[in-house]
Design an enzyme around this catalytic site. Structure first.
Site, PDB file in Angstrom:
ATOM      1  N   MET A  26       0.830  -1.206   0.000  1.00 31.57           N
ATOM      2  CA  MET A  26       0.000   0.000   0.000  1.00 31.57           C
ATOM      3  C   MET A  26       0.866   1.258   0.000  1.00 31.57           C
ATOM      4  O   MET A  26       0.391   2.345   0.303  1.00 31.57           O
ATOM      5  CB  MET A  26      -0.954  -0.004   1.203  1.00 31.57           C
ATOM      6  CG  MET A  26      -2.005  -1.112   1.115  1.00 31.57           C
ATOM      7  SD  MET A  26      -3.493  -0.813   2.094  1.00 31.57           S
ATOM      8  CE  MET A  26      -2.811  -0.784   3.743  1.00 31.57           C
ATOM      9  N   HIS A  33       9.776  -3.069   3.148  1.00 29.45           N
ATOM     10  CA  HIS A  33       9.310  -3.315   1.781  1.00 29.45           C
ATOM     11  C   HIS A  33      10.481  -3.631   0.851  1.00 29.45           C
ATOM     12  O   HIS A  33      10.396  -4.529   0.005  1.00 29.45           O
ATOM     13  CB  HIS A  33       8.578  -2.083   1.236  1.00 29.45           C
ATOM     14  CG  HIS A  33       7.307  -1.750   1.958  1.00 29.45           C
ATOM     15  ND1 HIS A  33       7.216  -0.682   2.833  1.00 29.45           N
ATOM     16  CD2 HIS A  33       6.082  -2.333   1.943  1.00 29.45           C
ATOM     17  CE1 HIS A  33       5.986  -0.615   3.305  1.00 29.45           C
ATOM     18  NE2 HIS A  33       5.271  -1.610   2.800  1.00 29.45           N
ATOM     19  N   GLY A 143       5.676 -10.065   4.087  1.00 29.17           N
ATOM     20  CA  GLY A 143       6.418 -10.022   5.333  1.00 29.17           C
ATOM     21  C   GLY A 143       5.681 -10.718   6.462  1.00 29.17           C
ATOM     22  O   GLY A 143       4.446 -10.760   6.493  1.00 29.17           O
ATOM     23  N   ILE A 172      11.447  -6.868   9.449  1.00 26.80           N
ATOM     24  CA  ILE A 172      12.613  -5.985   9.530  1.00 26.80           C
ATOM     25  C   ILE A 172      12.395  -4.997  10.671  1.00 26.80           C
ATOM     26  O   ILE A 172      11.324  -4.388  10.782  1.00 26.80           O
ATOM     27  CB  ILE A 172      12.827  -5.227   8.200  1.00 26.80           C
ATOM     28  CG1 ILE A 172      12.971  -6.227   7.043  1.00 26.80           C
ATOM     29  CG2 ILE A 172      14.059  -4.323   8.293  1.00 26.80           C
ATOM     30  CD1 ILE A 172      14.135  -7.195   7.181  1.00 26.80           C
TER      31      ILE A 172
END
Length: 279
Positions: A26, A33, A143, A172
């Protein structure tokens, strides 16, 4: 990198590609990302990256309107790291007719995040279904921070017998162990330090279970500590990694998941852990 905004142009360009890796997002991109792109490059040279703020997965108009939008910055980042196609569709491109998902959502979609975010996951799966049909990827990378979402997407692919391999990418975190999230940008500077408390309390909960504390007691202690830090708890629960159900006596692979509001910003996180037998 080709920037494409219409489905018709996308389809024309996809005809020339094979073995596609898809990364749906998004936008408001961060290192989390970008790590998905690194995973995708291990699988294919043909990477389709999408930016689409999906209106039907939001439970409030306010939340939708306030979702961070940084499109030009996102485009610049993607040019540097290199993807084949960046697809930026409009709502009408993705949903030319009223969305109608024929797939029956699993019961687990109404628990955890789904308990308070009614039909959120139905909205997620609806847009994923649309993107899968449009792009027909060989791989799709997601993720693990959005743990329940990832589980439901894997379940959707399995139930629908789709020839797509779902790739799980690790969460992350920054140097303080805060999970990177676009919603972090909605926090004021003074609240960023408190945001990592969710991870810390999840970690304490997992360690407590490993040390023999009963699961319910470990969950309760962690929640009370978060409330003291100013959090409004949505949920904090230990579940089975395999099916996200409450653990049974023979479950050894567990995950503790949490969601809550800090300064009216909703954050989520999770930690996987293993024990010989559940407590």
């Amino acid at each position: 990198m080709k920037i494409i905004k219409s489905t018709s142009v996308l389809i024309e360009n996809l005809d020339q590609l094979e073995n596609i890796s898809l990364i749906p997002t998004m936008g408001n991109l961060h290192e989390g990302h970008l790590s998905l792109i690194k995973e995708a490059k291990k699988l294919s040279e043909n990477i389709v990256f999408t930016i689409f703020i999906n209106p039907i997965q939001f439970n409030s108009k306010h939340d939708l309107e306030n979702y961070p939008r940084t499109l030009q910055q996102d485009i610049n980042l993607l040019k540097e790291i290199g993807v084949t196609i960046l697809f930026i569709p409009s709502v009408n491109d993705i949903f030319p007719v009223k969305p109608n998902l024929s797939y029956k959502m699993p019961i687990i979609s109404n628990e955890l995040c789904g308990k308070t975010r009614i039909d959120h996951f139905k909205g997620v799966i609806t847009v994923i279904d649309r993107l899968f049909k449009l792009i027909q990827p060989s791989y799709a990378i997601f993720g693990k921070k959005d743990y329940q979402q990832l589980y439901l997407i894997k379940r959707f692919v399995f139930d629908s017998k789709l020839p797509i391999k779902i790739i799980e990418a690790p969460t992350i975190r920054n140097i303080d162990k805060l999970a990177l999230s676009s919603r972090n940008n909605l926090l004021k500077t003074k609240d960023i330090n408190l945001a990592v408390e969710l991870y810390k309390k999840l970690n304490i909960c997992a360690e407590s279970v490993l040390n023999g504390v009963k699961i319910h007691d470990a969950e309760l202690i962690a929640k009370k500590e978060l409330v003291k830090e100013g959090w409004e708890i949505d949920y904090l629960e230990v579940r089975s990694q395999e099916n996200l159900k409450k653990p049974s006596y023979n479950d050894s692979k567990l995950v503790v998941l949490g969601a809550g509001f800090l300064a009216k910003v909703r954050l989520i996180d999770n930690i996987e852990f293993c024990i010989p037998t559940t407590i």
